[in-house]
Scaffold this motif. Sequence first.
Motif, PDB file in Angstrom:
ATOM      1  N   GLY A 160       0.840  -1.195   0.000  1.00 39.27           N
ATOM      2  CA  GLY A 160       0.000   0.000   0.000  1.00 39.27           C
ATOM      3  C   GLY A 160       0.869   1.236   0.000  1.00 39.27           C
ATOM      4  O   GLY A 160       2.092   1.148  -0.130  1.00 39.27           O
ATOM      5  N   GLN A 161       0.232   2.396   0.109  1.00 43.47           N
ATOM      6  CA  GLN A 161       0.948   3.660   0.126  1.00 43.47           C
ATOM      7  C   GLN A 161       1.392   3.984   1.536  1.00 43.47           C
ATOM      8  O   GLN A 161       0.586   3.936   2.464  1.00 43.47           O
ATOM      9  N   ALA A 162       2.676   4.328   1.684  1.00 41.20           N
ATOM     10  CA  ALA A 162       3.190   4.648   3.020  1.00 41.20           C
ATOM     11  C   ALA A 162       2.378   5.768   3.652  1.00 41.20           C
ATOM     12  O   ALA A 162       2.019   5.706   4.819  1.00 41.20           O
ATOM     13  N   GLY A 163       2.058   6.781   2.832  1.00 44.44           N
ATOM     14  CA  GLY A 163       1.356   7.939   3.380  1.00 44.44           C
ATOM     15  C   GLY A 163      -0.098   7.682   3.713  1.00 44.44           C
ATOM     16  O   GLY A 163      -0.728   8.457   4.405  1.00 44.44           O
ATOM     17  N   ALA A 164      -0.668   6.576   3.220  1.00 43.47           N
ATOM     18  CA  ALA A 164      -2.101   6.334   3.393  1.00 43.47           C
ATOM     19  C   ALA A 164      -2.431   5.592   4.694  1.00 43.47           C
ATOM     20  O   ALA A 164      -3.579   5.544   5.103  1.00 43.47           O
ATOM     21  N   ILE A 165      -1.424   5.007   5.333  1.00 42.98           N
ATOM     22  CA  ILE A 165      -1.693   4.260   6.567  1.00 42.98           C
ATOM     23  C   ILE A 165      -1.877   5.262   7.723  1.00 42.98           C
ATOM     24  O   ILE A 165      -1.082   6.174   7.885  1.00 42.98           O
ATOM     25  N   ARG A 166      -2.971   5.108   8.476  1.00 42.65           N
ATOM     26  CA  ARG A 166      -3.236   6.007   9.600  1.00 42.65           C
ATOM     27  C   ARG A 166      -3.679   5.203  10.816  1.00 42.65           C
ATOM     28  O   ARG A 166      -4.317   4.170  10.677  1.00 42.65           O
ATOM     29  N   LYS A 167      -3.355   5.750  11.981  1.00 46.77           N
ATOM     30  CA  LYS A 167      -3.882   5.169  13.207  1.00 46.77           C
ATOM     31  C   LYS A 167      -5.167   5.918  13.532  1.00 46.77           C
ATOM     32  O   LYS A 167      -5.151   7.135  13.738  1.00 46.77           O
TER      33      LYS A 167
ATOM     34  N   GLY B 138      -8.702   6.655  -5.363  1.00 44.41           N
ATOM     35  CA  GLY B 138      -9.051   5.306  -5.796  1.00 44.41           C
ATOM     36  C   GLY B 138      -7.938   4.285  -5.651  1.00 44.41           C
ATOM     37  O   GLY B 138      -6.779   4.627  -5.438  1.00 44.41           O
ATOM     38  N   ALA B 139      -8.317   2.997  -5.771  1.00 47.68           N
ATOM     39  CA  ALA B 139      -7.368   1.889  -5.744  1.00 47.68           C
ATOM     40  C   ALA B 139      -6.483   1.971  -6.987  1.00 47.68           C
ATOM     41  O   ALA B 139      -6.911   2.524  -8.002  1.00 47.68           O
ATOM     42  N   PRO B 140      -5.240   1.429  -7.002  1.00 46.75           N
ATOM     43  CA  PRO B 140      -4.634   0.719  -5.876  1.00 46.75           C
ATOM     44  C   PRO B 140      -3.820   1.627  -4.944  1.00 46.75           C
ATOM     45  O   PRO B 140      -3.321   1.174  -3.936  1.00 46.75           O
ATOM     46  N   ARG B 141      -3.666   2.911  -5.281  1.00 46.61           N
ATOM     47  CA  ARG B 141      -2.736   3.736  -4.493  1.00 46.61           C
ATOM     48  C   ARG B 141      -3.398   4.453  -3.326  1.00 46.61           C
ATOM     49  O   ARG B 141      -2.765   4.737  -2.333  1.00 46.61           O
ATOM     50  N   PHE B 142      -4.679   4.773  -3.473  1.00 42.33           N
ATOM     51  CA  PHE B 142      -5.423   5.426  -2.394  1.00 42.33           C
ATOM     52  C   PHE B 142      -4.717   6.691  -1.903  1.00 42.33           C
ATOM     53  O   PHE B 142      -4.764   7.011  -0.718  1.00 42.33           O
ATOM     54  N   ALA B 143      -4.037   7.406  -2.833  1.00 40.68           N
ATOM     55  CA  ALA B 143      -3.190   8.530  -2.415  1.00 40.68           C
ATOM     56  C   ALA B 143      -3.982   9.580  -1.638  1.00 40.68           C
ATOM     57  O   ALA B 143      -3.471  10.175  -0.697  1.00 40.68           O
ATOM     58  N   GLU B 144      -5.249   9.816  -2.033  1.00 40.23           N
ATOM     59  CA  GLU B 144      -6.038  10.833  -1.331  1.00 40.23           C
ATOM     60  C   GLU B 144      -7.230  10.216  -0.599  1.00 40.23           C
ATOM     61  O   GLU B 144      -8.239  10.880  -0.365  1.00 40.23           O
ATOM     62  N   ALA B 145      -7.118   8.949  -0.242  1.00 39.93           N
ATOM     63  CA  ALA B 145      -8.241   8.263   0.410  1.00 39.93           C
ATOM     64  C   ALA B 145      -8.353   8.611   1.894  1.00 39.93           C
ATOM     65  O   ALA B 145      -9.407   8.455   2.488  1.00 39.93           O
ATOM     66  N   MET B 146      -7.254   9.091   2.495  1.00 41.70           N
ATOM     67  CA  MET B 146      -7.286   9.459   3.908  1.00 41.70           C
ATOM     68  C   MET B 146      -7.209  10.977   4.022  1.00 41.70           C
ATOM     69  O   MET B 146      -6.289  11.599   3.503  1.00 41.70           O
ATOM     70  N   VAL B 147      -8.178  11.575   4.701  1.00 40.13           N
ATOM     71  CA  VAL B 147      -8.148  13.004   4.952  1.00 40.13           C
ATOM     72  C   VAL B 147      -8.023  13.172   6.473  1.00 40.13           C
ATOM     73  O   VAL B 147      -8.954  12.877   7.211  1.00 40.13           O
ATOM     74  N   ASP B 148      -6.834  13.593   6.907  1.00 45.13           N
ATOM     75  CA  ASP B 148      -6.560  13.655   8.337  1.00 45.13           C
ATOM     76  C   ASP B 148      -6.727  15.094   8.808  1.00 45.13           C
ATOM     77  O   ASP B 148      -5.915  15.950   8.500  1.00 45.13           O
ATOM     78  N   ARG B 149      -7.819  15.356   9.556  1.00 43.23           N
ATOM     79  CA  ARG B 149      -8.074  16.730  10.006  1.00 43.23           C
ATOM     80  C   ARG B 149      -7.705  16.910  11.478  1.00 43.23           C
ATOM     81  O   ARG B 149      -8.056  17.903  12.093  1.00 43.23           O
ATOM     82  N   ARG B 150      -7.001  15.907  12.030  1.00 44.93           N
ATOM     83  CA  ARG B 150      -6.619  16.042  13.432  1.00 44.93           C
ATOM     84  C   ARG B 150      -5.490  17.052  13.555  1.00 44.93           C
ATOM     85  O   ARG B 150      -4.603  17.090  12.708  1.00 44.93           O
ATOM     86  N   ALA B 151      -5.526  17.853  14.599  1.00 44.66           N
ATOM     87  CA  ALA B 151      -4.448  18.813  14.831  1.00 44.66           C
ATOM     88  C   ALA B 151      -3.185  18.034  15.136  1.00 44.66           C
ATOM     89  O   ALA B 151      -3.216  17.043  15.868  1.00 44.66           O
ATOM     90  N   LYS B 152      -2.074  18.445  14.513  1.00 46.89           N
ATOM     91  CA  LYS B 152      -0.802  17.750  14.758  1.00 46.89           C
ATOM     92  C   LYS B 152      -0.253  18.207  16.107  1.00 46.89           C
ATOM     93  O   LYS B 152      -0.271  19.396  16.432  1.00 46.89           O
ATOM     94  N   ALA B 153       0.203  17.268  16.899  1.00 44.91           N
ATOM     95  CA  ALA B 153       0.734  17.598  18.223  1.00 44.91           C
ATOM     96  C   ALA B 153       2.063  18.335  18.088  1.00 44.91           C
ATOM     97  O   ALA B 153       2.763  18.153  17.123  1.00 44.91           O
TER      98      ALA B 153
END
Length: 418
Positions: free
Chosen positions: A310-317, A403-418
């Motif tokens: 998968g895409q390194a940037g797309a993995i989120r906790k 979209g698949a397979p890269r999902f480059a923009e599939a995660m939108v992270d709106r959490r404030a960065k610590a």
Amino acid sequence: MASWPPVAADLARLRETLAWVARRSSYWARRFESAGVDPARLASYEEFRTRVPRLDKAELVANQRAHPPFGELLAAPREEIASLHTSPGPIYVPRLAEERGGTAVLAAAIRAMGVGRGEVAHVTLSYHVMPGGLRLHRAFEEAGCLVINGGTGASRLQVQVAHDYGATVWAGTPSFLANLRDTAREMGLRLPYRVGFSTAEALTPALRRDLETSLGIELFDHCGEAQIGPLAGECRMHDGMHLHTADLLCELLDVETGEPVGPGGTGELVATQLGPHALPLVRYAPRDVFRLLPGACACGDPAPRLVFVGQAGAIRKIKGVLVHPAQVHAVVSGFPELGRFQIVVDHPPGARYERALLRAGTVRPPADAAALARELGARLKATVLVGMDVELVPESAIPEAAGAPRFAEAMVDRRAKA
Ligand SMILES: [Zn+2]
């Protein structure tokens, strides 16, 4: 191909390439100088890996915007350029007449499928703007096949042509193959394909089984990257994809430490094009993560084998659970009404918990939207182990890059960065 980890012969070719690049491209001359690297005197792969910074796609796009149309990476005068490709971004990719443009690699991948002279190949990747269809077309010609320039769309005409010409090899995205199969059924025609070259989309085990049994076809999964071109493809053992890279130095590096990954390990791909290129890429990092399979392949090809993760940037906790969009895709693809999606993660100020919203794009209006959203939410909770709110939107509201397979923009992270 270049070995992993690189050997002395690879290093010699790398030195030669970097010296050529530094002479011709102002961008790379500057970049090597600020990294303290003299390309002609590069002493070891370690020196290259630890000193030369990576190039990411955003930097390449920004440089082309600032210095249109090709940016400062350009290493050839206009009269040496033979063709112009465009890849998503958009990124303008000029190609020298002498560049093999990925076809040598593809021809090797085609031979590994047991395809050669006398076959009729039907290419159903797009021939418009992007390089994919045209590149694959040239490669099948090089492999000695008769080639049909199908492209995408016009399914009924494509089925008719494949049937009438007796196409034995199909190439394209698995979703379009499913479309051709359904169209052929409606028309009462049998598609004569023997083998298939699947690319540009995830070929999940379920999809592969479905297509292989309904069409009586043997599918070979392949992968590439927009800027780098074709990378790897399955052999007849179907146990991972062999890295078929004649003119690439491919590094596989640990996502956190940047250290080289050994057999069995998982790492991020960093690629350097070897030999003259109009737009040379050095340590280009598209953020694709692969697993390097251990041991030798039973087919006898010593080229390393990879499995796309998968895409390194797309993995989120999310809510404490690591989530990759590919897992969500596996659930969403069980609903025929749904296409691309986006996961929006948020932690509103004052709220106790994080919130995850799945924006699921519909490709056709669902019979009962509320029931669909409920069922989707329940299946996500059961398999991905994260509770998500579900919102149904038209698929056009979701960016194509999600979209698949890269999902480059599939995660939108709106959490404030610590
Ligand atoms: Zn093999």
